[in-house]
Design an enzyme around this catalytic site. Sequence first.
Site, short mmCIF file in Angstrom:
data_model
loop_
_atom_site.label_atom_id
_atom_site.label_comp_id
_atom_site.label_asym_id
_atom_site.label_seq_id
_atom_site.Cartn_x
_atom_site.Cartn_y
_atom_site.Cartn_z
N GLY A 207 1.03 -1.03 -0.03
CA GLY A 207 0.08 0.25 -0.05
C GLY A 207 0.81 1.24 -0.05
N ALA A 208 0.94 1.94 0.98
CA ALA A 208 1.50 3.21 1.31
C ALA A 208 1.10 4.25 0.00
CB ALA A 208 3.12 3.05 1.17
N HIS A 209 -0.24 4.30 0.08
CA HIS A 209 -0.53 5.24 -1.13
C HIS A 209 -2.16 5.70 -0.65
CE1 HIS A 209 -1.99 1.66 -2.61
NE2 HIS A 209 -3.27 2.18 -2.92
N ALA A 210 -2.51 6.67 -1.49
CA ALA A 210 -3.92 7.21 -1.45
C ALA A 210 -4.48 7.24 -2.85
CB ALA A 210 -4.13 8.58 -0.41
N GLY B 69 -3.35 4.70 3.13
CA GLY B 69 -3.39 3.32 3.80
C GLY B 69 -2.21 2.61 3.55
#
Length: 137
Positions: free
Chosen positions: A49-52, A98
């Site tokens: 993840g580590a993105h929006a 997230g």
Amino acid sequence: MLKGVRLFSLPKIFDPRGNLSFIESKKHVPFDIKRVFYIYDLPTAISRGAHAHKKCEQFIICLTGGLDVHLDDGLGNKKMIHLNKPWQGLYIPNYIWGLEENFDSGTVYLVLASELYNEKDYFRDYNEFAHAVKNRV
């Protein structure tokens, strides 16, 4: 809980031959499902993840195993939710950062998305995301 983030209980039909859960667009998830993907063969010591997203909404279901989902609205509000029940789904609206981590061995999780894949819909840099959020408020 962060604004818009919600944990849903999905229908669960008990059967001695094996339980069954199901999902219907706009009935059990708050959007039309346009894309489905699943993550498996996860090393336990990594994160994903580590993105929006600017537009896309997501709904995460842990089918087997368990994982932690870290959520952040870019305004200082944060929440961690542990998923480990295949009859529960986590709704993540757009403009929520997230990150998934702490995977149990054998974890498989399913993601339902409101949009087709579009790289331009992603915030992959947290500072860019936080700046965009502050400009929306």
